[in-house]
Design a protein around this motif. Structure first.
Motif, PDB file in Angstrom:
ATOM      1  N   VAL A   2      75.593  46.037   4.097  1.00  0.00           N
ATOM      2  CA  VAL A   2      76.722  46.961   4.043  1.00  0.00           C
ATOM      3  C   VAL A   2      77.097  47.390   5.450  1.00  0.00           C
ATOM      4  CG1 VAL A   2      77.535  49.174   3.140  1.00  0.00           C
ATOM      5  CG2 VAL A   2      75.936  47.796   1.799  1.00  0.00           C
ATOM      6  N   VAL A   3      78.415  47.417   5.726  1.00  0.00           N
ATOM      7  CA  VAL A   3      78.883  47.960   6.997  1.00  0.00           C
ATOM      8  C   VAL A   3      79.663  49.238   6.719  1.00  0.00           C
ATOM      9  CG1 VAL A   3      78.932  45.747   8.181  1.00  0.00           C
ATOM     10  CG2 VAL A   3      80.971  46.527   6.963  1.00  0.00           C
ATOM     11  N   ASN A   4      79.581  50.176   7.637  1.00  0.00           N
ATOM     12  CA  ASN A   4      80.261  51.456   7.557  1.00  0.00           C
ATOM     13  C   ASN A   4      81.490  51.387   8.448  1.00  0.00           C
ATOM     14  OD1 ASN A   4      81.038  54.214   7.987  1.00  0.00           O
ATOM     15  ND2 ASN A   4      78.951  54.873   7.475  1.00  0.00           N
ATOM     16  N   VAL A   5      82.668  51.747   7.890  1.00  0.00           N
ATOM     17  CA  VAL A   5      83.893  51.641   8.683  1.00  0.00           C
ATOM     18  C   VAL A   5      83.841  52.526   9.928  1.00  0.00           C
ATOM     19  CG1 VAL A   5      85.345  50.949   6.742  1.00  0.00           C
ATOM     20  CG2 VAL A   5      85.072  53.387   7.261  1.00  0.00           C
ATOM     21  N   LYS A   6      83.052  53.583   9.902  1.00  0.00           N
ATOM     22  CA  LYS A   6      82.959  54.444  11.080  1.00  0.00           C
ATOM     23  C   LYS A   6      82.201  53.765  12.216  1.00  0.00           C
ATOM     24  CE  LYS A   6      83.867  58.901   8.982  1.00  0.00           C
ATOM     25  NZ  LYS A   6      83.527  60.338   8.917  1.00  0.00           N
ATOM     26  N   ASP A   7      81.398  52.757  11.882  1.00  0.00           N
ATOM     27  CA  ASP A   7      80.735  51.987  12.934  1.00  0.00           C
ATOM     28  C   ASP A   7      81.717  51.120  13.710  1.00  0.00           C
ATOM     29  OD1 ASP A   7      78.306  53.061  12.218  1.00  0.00           O
ATOM     30  OD2 ASP A   7      77.756  51.380  10.919  1.00  0.00           O
ATOM     31  N   PHE A   8      82.912  50.934  13.162  1.00  0.00           N
ATOM     32  CA  PHE A   8      83.949  50.152  13.835  1.00  0.00           C
ATOM     33  C   PHE A   8      84.994  51.052  14.483  1.00  0.00           C
ATOM     34  CE2 PHE A   8      81.971  47.346  10.858  1.00  0.00           C
ATOM     35  CZ  PHE A   8      82.006  46.089  11.456  1.00  0.00           C
ATOM     36  N   ALA A  24      88.985  45.636  11.391  1.00  0.00           N
ATOM     37  CA  ALA A  24      87.813  45.046  12.047  1.00  0.00           C
ATOM     38  C   ALA A  24      86.627  45.005  11.097  1.00  0.00           C
ATOM     39  CB  ALA A  24      87.468  45.844  13.304  1.00  0.00           C
ATOM     40  N   ALA A  25      86.455  46.041  10.288  1.00  0.00           N
ATOM     41  CA  ALA A  25      85.380  46.026   9.293  1.00  0.00           C
ATOM     42  C   ALA A  25      85.625  44.942   8.252  1.00  0.00           C
ATOM     43  CB  ALA A  25      85.271  47.396   8.625  1.00  0.00           C
ATOM     44  N   PHE A  26      86.881  44.790   7.834  1.00  0.00           N
ATOM     45  CA  PHE A  26      87.217  43.738   6.875  1.00  0.00           C
ATOM     46  C   PHE A  26      87.012  42.349   7.485  1.00  0.00           C
ATOM     47  CE2 PHE A  26      90.342  46.467   4.188  1.00  0.00           C
ATOM     48  CZ  PHE A  26      89.263  47.007   3.506  1.00  0.00           C
ATOM     49  N   ASN A  27      87.193  42.227   8.769  1.00  0.00           N
ATOM     50  CA  ASN A  27      87.035  40.933   9.438  1.00  0.00           C
ATOM     51  C   ASN A  27      85.570  40.568   9.669  1.00  0.00           C
ATOM     52  OD1 ASN A  27      89.810  40.674   9.558  1.00  0.00           O
ATOM     53  ND2 ASN A  27      89.968  41.338  11.692  1.00  0.00           N
ATOM     54  N   SER A  28      84.679  41.517   9.426  1.00  0.00           N
ATOM     55  CA  SER A  28      83.262  41.245   9.641  1.00  0.00           C
ATOM     56  C   SER A  28      82.748  40.266   8.590  1.00  0.00           C
ATOM     57  CB  SER A  28      82.449  42.545   9.580  1.00  0.00           C
ATOM     58  OG  SER A  28      82.383  43.020   8.254  1.00  0.00           O
ATOM     59  N   SER A  29      81.566  39.755   8.811  1.00  0.00           N
ATOM     60  CA  SER A  29      80.981  38.768   7.896  1.00  0.00           C
ATOM     61  C   SER A  29      80.262  39.432   6.719  1.00  0.00           C
ATOM     62  CB  SER A  29      79.999  37.873   8.657  1.00  0.00           C
ATOM     63  OG  SER A  29      78.956  38.655   9.232  1.00  0.00           O
ATOM     64  N   LYS A  30      80.268  40.733   6.664  1.00  0.00           N
ATOM     65  CA  LYS A  30      79.544  41.452   5.617  1.00  0.00           C
ATOM     66  C   LYS A  30      80.380  41.551   4.344  1.00  0.00           C
ATOM     67  CE  LYS A  30      76.305  42.136   8.618  1.00  0.00           C
ATOM     68  NZ  LYS A  30      75.073  41.305   8.571  1.00  0.00           N
ATOM     69  N   SER A  32      79.959  43.910   1.875  1.00  0.00           N
ATOM     70  CA  SER A  32      80.156  45.278   1.418  1.00  0.00           C
ATOM     71  C   SER A  32      80.647  46.172   2.553  1.00  0.00           C
ATOM     72  CB  SER A  32      78.845  45.848   0.854  1.00  0.00           C
ATOM     73  OG  SER A  32      78.430  45.101  -0.275  1.00  0.00           O
ATOM     74  N   ILE A  33      81.747  46.873   2.293  1.00  0.00           N
ATOM     75  CA  ILE A  33      82.333  47.783   3.277  1.00  0.00           C
ATOM     76  C   ILE A  33      82.304  49.192   2.700  1.00  0.00           C
ATOM     77  CG2 ILE A  33      84.383  48.372   4.600  1.00  0.00           C
ATOM     78  CD1 ILE A  33      84.159  44.895   3.293  1.00  0.00           C
ATOM     79  N   TYR A  34      81.663  50.102   3.411  1.00  0.00           N
ATOM     80  CA  TYR A  34      81.470  51.464   2.935  1.00  0.00           C
ATOM     81  C   TYR A  34      82.405  52.425   3.656  1.00  0.00           C
ATOM     82  CZ  TYR A  34      79.238  56.025   2.220  1.00  0.00           C
ATOM     83  OH  TYR A  34      78.990  57.344   1.931  1.00  0.00           O
ATOM     84  N   PHE A  35      83.089  53.269   2.866  1.00  0.00           N
ATOM     85  CA  PHE A  35      83.958  54.313   3.385  1.00  0.00           C
ATOM     86  C   PHE A  35      83.300  55.661   3.091  1.00  0.00           C
ATOM     87  CE2 PHE A  35      86.768  50.760   3.033  1.00  0.00           C
ATOM     88  CZ  PHE A  35      87.786  50.950   3.954  1.00  0.00           C
ATOM     89  N   PRO A  36      82.672  56.286   4.075  1.00  0.00           N
ATOM     90  CA  PRO A  36      82.104  57.620   3.837  1.00  0.00           C
ATOM     91  C   PRO A  36      83.222  58.638   3.636  1.00  0.00           C
ATOM     92  CG  PRO A  36      81.965  57.054   6.148  1.00  0.00           C
ATOM     93  CD  PRO A  36      82.471  55.828   5.460  1.00  0.00           C
ATOM     94  N   GLU A  37      82.843  59.862   3.354  1.00  0.00           N
ATOM     95  CA  GLU A  37      83.836  60.901   3.105  1.00  0.00           C
ATOM     96  C   GLU A  37      84.838  60.973   4.252  1.00  0.00           C
ATOM     97  OE1 GLU A  37      84.073  65.690   2.080  1.00  0.00           O
ATOM     98  OE2 GLU A  37      82.138  64.706   2.403  1.00  0.00           O
ATOM     99  N   GLY A  38      86.129  60.998   3.894  1.00  0.00           N
ATOM    100  CA  GLY A  38      87.175  61.070   4.901  1.00  0.00           C
ATOM    101  C   GLY A  38      88.493  60.564   4.350  1.00  0.00           C
ATOM    102  N   SER A  39      89.574  60.841   5.087  1.00  0.00           N
ATOM    103  CA  SER A  39      90.916  60.348   4.774  1.00  0.00           C
ATOM    104  C   SER A  39      91.326  59.400   5.882  1.00  0.00           C
ATOM    105  CB  SER A  39      91.908  61.512   4.658  1.00  0.00           C
ATOM    106  OG  SER A  39      91.552  62.378   3.593  1.00  0.00           O
ATOM    107  N   TYR A  40      91.517  58.136   5.537  1.00  0.00           N
ATOM    108  CA  TYR A  40      91.714  57.080   6.521  1.00  0.00           C
ATOM    109  C   TYR A  40      93.183  56.662   6.541  1.00  0.00           C
ATOM    110  CZ  TYR A  40      86.652  56.991   6.177  1.00  0.00           C
ATOM    111  OH  TYR A  40      85.322  57.349   6.184  1.00  0.00           O
TER     112      TYR A  40
END
Length: 288
Positions: A2-8, A24-30, A32-40
């Motif tokens: 799993v990757v966290n979008v905040k890491d990008f 960039a998170a979507f372009n990763s090879s992972k 699962s993409i995790y969106f922690p609490e927030g409005s993006y």
């Protein structure tokens, strides 16, 4: 993994433009993409392909806000090939648009293919809406040539400022694969409010099962306008649902075998539309 979008670099404060970080998170090879609490905040189309799981922290906690006429476009590959078709799973997240989106909030497509597949598509605990009561969409969720679909606890909230309602479809299901029809759509606890049509089915689709769902303040509940092909006998089951619609609750011009039971139907009267209201309409080739 799993990757966290905040890491990008995503911030999630509703003000900062998070488009590049999320792409960039979507372009990763992972997968699962995790969106922690927030409005993006998103200011362009997003694109993703391959096996994908999008996970939020909760409907009221994680929000992807399209600030303009933008979409999340997903390419799932060959819809009938167990090796090249991809999973798509989305859960515990909200998608919002700040304007009337003339496309789809989420547009997921698979190309033509024949044969069975173990791959699946699922959405669970997902919200699609406008942000201010005037935002809307032509399609909340658009699925083309999908297979083995489970939609569980979804809410579609359209443009609440106009009647008849200017938002389009909550869910659009399309089958245009001449060598293999999209199959097995299971919908449970789907809620559609202030949209033109809750569920629109076009083309050739095998098997739509709708249970414990509601269509409130909509022009239409469930509309099918496809055409059966070959020896297929597509099946429509609608059970334990509530319809409060201005024109049609259920209109069927495609599904040959039907089971409609234990539903409640109420005519929605606005601007004289009750004069054209019909609860259940069959226009097709010998539904029984």
């Amino acid at each position: 993994d799993v990757v966290n979008v905040k890491d990008f670099g995503a911030v999630g404060d509703g003000v900062t433009d998070d488009t590049a970080a999320i792409q960039a998170a979507f372009n990763s090879s992972k997968d699962s993409i995790y969106f922690p609490e927030g409005s993006y905040k998103i200011t362009a189309n997003l694109a993703r392909s391959g096996n994908t799981q999008i996970i939020g922290q909760g409907l009221n906690s994680s929000k992807i806000i399209f600030s303009g006429n933008y979409s999340l476009n997903y390419n799932g590959g060959n819809g009938g090939d167990n090796y090249s078709m991809s999973h798509l799973n989305v859960e515990n997240i909200s998608f919002e648009c700040t304007v009337v989106n003339t496309g789809a909030i989420i547009n997921a497509e698979w190309v033509d293919g024949i044969g069975n597949t173990a791959k699946s598509t699922s959405f669970r605990n997902v919200n699609f809406s406008g942000t201010s009561g005037t935002g809307g969409f032509a399609h909340g969720l658009r699925l083309k040539n999908a297979r083995n679909v489970r939609l569980d606890n979804l809410r579609f909230l359209g443009d609440r400022s106009n009647t008849p309602f200017t938002s389009g479809n909550g869910i659009t299901i399309i089958g245009d694969a001449p060598n293999g029809a999209p199959a097995e759509f299971f919908l449970d606890a789907v809620q559609c409010f202030f949209v033109n049509t809750g569920i629109q089915v076009s083309g050739f689709v095998e098997g739509l099962y709708v249970d414990k769902s509601s269509f409130i303040a909509c022009n239409n509940g469930i509309i099918s306008d496809g055409t059966a092909s070959g020896s297929g006998r597509p099946l429509l089951l609608v059970n334990n649902c509530h319809f409060n619609t201005g024109k049609r609750a259920i209109e069927n011009t495609f599904f040959v075998q039907t089971n409609i039971s234990h539903n409640s139907f109420y005519a929605l009267d606005y601007s004289g539309t009750s004069t054209e209201y019909k609860g259940i309409v069959f226009n097709n080739n010998g539904a029984d």
